[in-house]
Scaffold this motif. Structure first.
Motif, PDB file in Angstrom:
ATOM      1  N   LYS A   1      -7.379 -18.425  11.155  1.00  0.00           N
ATOM      2  CA  LYS A   1      -6.912 -17.113  10.703  1.00  0.00           C
ATOM      3  C   LYS A   1      -5.937 -17.247   9.531  1.00  0.00           C
ATOM      4  CE  LYS A   1      -4.792 -12.877  12.331  1.00  0.00           C
ATOM      5  NZ  LYS A   1      -4.201 -12.159  13.457  1.00  0.00           N
ATOM      6  N   SER A   2      -5.060 -18.251   9.583  1.00  0.00           N
ATOM      7  CA  SER A   2      -4.094 -18.433   8.495  1.00  0.00           C
ATOM      8  C   SER A   2      -4.797 -18.773   7.183  1.00  0.00           C
ATOM      9  CB  SER A   2      -3.076 -19.511   8.848  1.00  0.00           C
ATOM     10  OG  SER A   2      -3.730 -20.752   9.073  1.00  0.00           O
ATOM     11  N   THR A   3      -5.859 -19.559   7.247  1.00  0.00           N
ATOM     12  CA  THR A   3      -6.618 -19.914   6.053  1.00  0.00           C
ATOM     13  C   THR A   3      -7.342 -18.688   5.509  1.00  0.00           C
ATOM     14  OG1 THR A   3      -6.911 -22.163   6.860  1.00  0.00           O
ATOM     15  CG2 THR A   3      -8.440 -21.428   5.151  1.00  0.00           C
ATOM     16  N   LEU A   4      -7.900 -17.895   6.399  1.00  0.00           N
ATOM     17  CA  LEU A   4      -8.582 -16.670   5.996  1.00  0.00           C
ATOM     18  C   LEU A   4      -7.602 -15.719   5.312  1.00  0.00           C
ATOM     19  CD1 LEU A   4     -11.364 -15.347   6.144  1.00  0.00           C
ATOM     20  CD2 LEU A   4     -10.671 -14.329   8.311  1.00  0.00           C
ATOM     21  N   THR A   5      -6.402 -15.602   5.865  1.00  0.00           N
ATOM     22  CA  THR A   5      -5.372 -14.759   5.264  1.00  0.00           C
ATOM     23  C   THR A   5      -5.046 -15.230   3.855  1.00  0.00           C
ATOM     24  OG1 THR A   5      -4.434 -14.234   7.427  1.00  0.00           O
ATOM     25  CG2 THR A   5      -2.985 -13.957   5.526  1.00  0.00           C
ATOM     26  N   ASN A   6      -4.945 -16.534   3.674  1.00  0.00           N
ATOM     27  CA  ASN A   6      -4.659 -17.078   2.353  1.00  0.00           C
ATOM     28  C   ASN A   6      -5.792 -16.784   1.371  1.00  0.00           C
ATOM     29  OD1 ASN A   6      -2.952 -18.672   0.561  1.00  0.00           O
ATOM     30  ND2 ASN A   6      -4.599 -20.181   0.647  1.00  0.00           N
ATOM     31  N   HIS A   7      -7.035 -16.899   1.812  1.00  0.00           N
ATOM     32  CA  HIS A   7      -8.178 -16.585   0.945  1.00  0.00           C
ATOM     33  C   HIS A   7      -8.144 -15.124   0.514  1.00  0.00           C
ATOM     34  CE1 HIS A   7     -10.164 -20.406   0.971  1.00  0.00           C
ATOM     35  NE2 HIS A   7     -10.378 -20.405   2.277  1.00  0.00           N
ATOM     36  N   TRP A   8      -7.866 -14.219   1.449  1.00  0.00           N
ATOM     37  CA  TRP A   8      -7.773 -12.798   1.108  1.00  0.00           C
ATOM     38  C   TRP A   8      -6.640 -12.561   0.106  1.00  0.00           C
ATOM     39  CZ3 TRP A   8     -11.630  -9.798   1.467  1.00  0.00           C
ATOM     40  CH2 TRP A   8     -12.464  -9.756   2.579  1.00  0.00           C
ATOM     41  N   ARG A   9      -5.506 -13.252   0.288  1.00  0.00           N
ATOM     42  CA  ARG A   9      -4.367 -13.088  -0.619  1.00  0.00           C
ATOM     43  C   ARG A   9      -4.760 -13.516  -2.040  1.00  0.00           C
ATOM     44  NH1 ARG A   9      -1.175 -16.378  -2.998  1.00  0.00           N
ATOM     45  NH2 ARG A   9      -1.843 -18.158  -1.753  1.00  0.00           N
ATOM     46  N   ILE A  10      -5.443 -14.638  -2.155  1.00  0.00           N
ATOM     47  CA  ILE A  10      -5.873 -15.126  -3.469  1.00  0.00           C
ATOM     48  C   ILE A  10      -6.801 -14.109  -4.131  1.00  0.00           C
ATOM     49  CG2 ILE A  10      -7.290 -16.894  -4.625  1.00  0.00           C
ATOM     50  CD1 ILE A  10      -6.060 -18.900  -2.557  1.00  0.00           C
ATOM     51  N   LEU A  11      -7.732 -13.558  -3.377  1.00  0.00           N
ATOM     52  CA  LEU A  11      -8.650 -12.563  -3.923  1.00  0.00           C
ATOM     53  C   LEU A  11      -7.904 -11.300  -4.359  1.00  0.00           C
ATOM     54  CD1 LEU A  11     -11.593 -12.971  -1.390  1.00  0.00           C
ATOM     55  CD2 LEU A  11     -11.664 -13.494  -3.850  1.00  0.00           C
ATOM     56  N   ARG A  12      -6.931 -10.873  -3.559  1.00  0.00           N
ATOM     57  CA  ARG A  12      -6.159  -9.667  -3.899  1.00  0.00           C
ATOM     58  C   ARG A  12      -5.288  -9.901  -5.125  1.00  0.00           C
ATOM     59  NH1 ARG A  12      -1.110  -8.390  -2.844  1.00  0.00           N
ATOM     60  NH2 ARG A  12      -0.903  -9.958  -1.216  1.00  0.00           N
ATOM     61  N   GLU A  13      -4.583 -11.019  -5.165  1.00  0.00           N
ATOM     62  CA  GLU A  13      -3.686 -11.294  -6.280  1.00  0.00           C
ATOM     63  C   GLU A  13      -4.441 -11.540  -7.585  1.00  0.00           C
ATOM     64  OE1 GLU A  13      -1.082 -14.425  -4.978  1.00  0.00           O
ATOM     65  OE2 GLU A  13       0.120 -13.045  -3.754  1.00  0.00           O
ATOM     66  N   ALA A  14      -5.678 -11.980  -7.499  1.00  0.00           N
ATOM     67  CA  ALA A  14      -6.507 -12.155  -8.694  1.00  0.00           C
ATOM     68  C   ALA A  14      -7.084 -10.827  -9.170  1.00  0.00           C
ATOM     69  CB  ALA A  14      -7.636 -13.145  -8.418  1.00  0.00           C
ATOM     70  N   GLY A  15      -7.042  -9.809  -8.313  1.00  0.00           N
ATOM     71  CA  GLY A  15      -7.583  -8.506  -8.672  1.00  0.00           C
ATOM     72  C   GLY A  15      -9.029  -8.310  -8.302  1.00  0.00           C
ATOM     73  N   VAL A  16      -9.556  -9.185  -7.451  1.00  0.00           N
ATOM     74  CA  VAL A  16     -10.962  -9.091  -7.046  1.00  0.00           C
ATOM     75  C   VAL A  16     -11.151  -8.038  -5.953  1.00  0.00           C
ATOM     76  CG1 VAL A  16     -12.904 -10.369  -6.047  1.00  0.00           C
ATOM     77  CG2 VAL A  16     -11.418 -11.472  -7.725  1.00  0.00           C
ATOM     78  N   VAL A  17     -10.207  -7.962  -5.032  1.00  0.00           N
ATOM     79  CA  VAL A  17     -10.297  -6.972  -3.953  1.00  0.00           C
ATOM     80  C   VAL A  17      -9.038  -6.117  -3.930  1.00  0.00           C
ATOM     81  CG1 VAL A  17     -11.808  -8.378  -2.490  1.00  0.00           C
ATOM     82  CG2 VAL A  17      -9.329  -8.489  -2.168  1.00  0.00           C
ATOM     83  N   ARG A  18      -9.189  -4.952  -3.361  1.00  0.00           N
ATOM     84  CA  ARG A  18      -8.078  -4.030  -3.088  1.00  0.00           C
ATOM     85  C   ARG A  18      -7.883  -4.052  -1.576  1.00  0.00           C
ATOM     86  NH1 ARG A  18      -9.349   0.206  -6.229  1.00  0.00           N
ATOM     87  NH2 ARG A  18      -7.695  -0.511  -7.587  1.00  0.00           N
ATOM     88  N   MET A  19      -6.625  -4.083  -1.139  1.00  0.00           N
ATOM     89  CA  MET A  19      -6.333  -4.107   0.292  1.00  0.00           C
ATOM     90  C   MET A  19      -5.361  -2.986   0.632  1.00  0.00           C
ATOM     91  SD  MET A  19      -5.936  -8.156   1.044  1.00  0.00           S
ATOM     92  CE  MET A  19      -6.346  -8.072   2.764  1.00  0.00           C
ATOM     93  N   ALA A  20      -5.553  -2.433   1.822  1.00  0.00           N
ATOM     94  CA  ALA A  20      -4.660  -1.399   2.312  1.00  0.00           C
ATOM     95  C   ALA A  20      -4.294  -1.704   3.755  1.00  0.00           C
ATOM     96  CB  ALA A  20      -5.325  -0.026   2.218  1.00  0.00           C
ATOM     97  N   ALA A  21      -3.034  -1.480   4.076  1.00  0.00           N
ATOM     98  CA  ALA A  21      -2.571  -1.618   5.453  1.00  0.00           C
ATOM     99  C   ALA A  21      -2.953  -0.338   6.187  1.00  0.00           C
ATOM    100  CB  ALA A  21      -1.067  -1.832   5.483  1.00  0.00           C
ATOM    101  N   ASP A  22      -3.643  -0.514   7.294  1.00  0.00           N
ATOM    102  CA  ASP A  22      -4.097   0.611   8.112  1.00  0.00           C
ATOM    103  C   ASP A  22      -3.691   0.306   9.539  1.00  0.00           C
ATOM    104  OD1 ASP A  22      -5.351   2.844   9.113  1.00  0.00           O
ATOM    105  OD2 ASP A  22      -7.380   2.041   8.906  1.00  0.00           O
ATOM    106  N   GLY A  23      -2.448   0.640   9.904  1.00  0.00           N
ATOM    107  CA  GLY A  23      -1.938   0.270  11.225  1.00  0.00           C
ATOM    108  C   GLY A  23      -1.803  -1.238  11.318  1.00  0.00           C
ATOM    109  N   ARG A  24      -2.432  -1.820  12.322  1.00  0.00           N
ATOM    110  CA  ARG A  24      -2.381  -3.274  12.497  1.00  0.00           C
ATOM    111  C   ARG A  24      -3.399  -4.016  11.642  1.00  0.00           C
ATOM    112  NH1 ARG A  24      -3.210  -5.024  18.407  1.00  0.00           N
ATOM    113  NH2 ARG A  24      -5.271  -4.678  17.601  1.00  0.00           N
ATOM    114  N   TYR A  25      -4.247  -3.284  10.969  1.00  0.00           N
ATOM    115  CA  TYR A  25      -5.345  -3.898  10.228  1.00  0.00           C
ATOM    116  C   TYR A  25      -5.107  -3.839   8.730  1.00  0.00           C
ATOM    117  CZ  TYR A  25      -7.589  -3.308  14.725  1.00  0.00           C
ATOM    118  OH  TYR A  25      -7.870  -3.358  16.054  1.00  0.00           O
TER     119      TYR A  25
END
Length: 109
Positions: free
Chosen positions: A50-74
């Motif tokens: 899970k920690s590695t997956l979180t890091n991959h998502w962070r890299i994608l978000r910070e590069a501008g590839v994906v947009r992320m939104a906090a939706d409660g716990r998700y």
């Protein structure tokens, strides 16, 4: 929902976007974000911690590839198709086509 910080479309750089595309797990996340807009970050079928997956998502978000939104716990994700296509025409389509081709090729016996 609260959007997480992301670069503006003008701030997207080819180097950071290509770096984000440079890992097989991140390519799979991009493919899934493309086919399932707004899906939670929890991904079935990937054998990574899970920690590695979180890091991959962070890299994608910070590069501008994906947009992320906090939706409660998700965290929900969307591929920034319009921003990427506006800044680097044809790049996203090429990456997604290659990603699909590699997936079908690796599935062959």
């Amino acid at each position: 929902m609260r959007l997480l910080p992301e670069p503006t479309p003008e701030a997207l750089t080819l180097a950071s976007v290509l770096y984000a595309f440079g890992d097989p797990v991140r390519l799979e996340l991009v493919r899934r974000a493309s086919s399932e807009p707004g899906a939670p970050c929890a991904v079935e079928g990937l054998n990574v911690p899970k920690s590695t997956l979180t890091n991959h998502w962070r890299i994608l978000r910070e590069a501008g590839v994906v947009r992320m939104a906090a939706d409660g716990r998700y965290r929900r994700t969307w591929l920034r198709e319009d921003d990427l296509n506006g800044r680097f025409p044809g790049l996203l389509d090429a990456v997604l086509q290659l990603s699909d081709h590699e997936r079908s090729y690796s599935a062959m016996p």
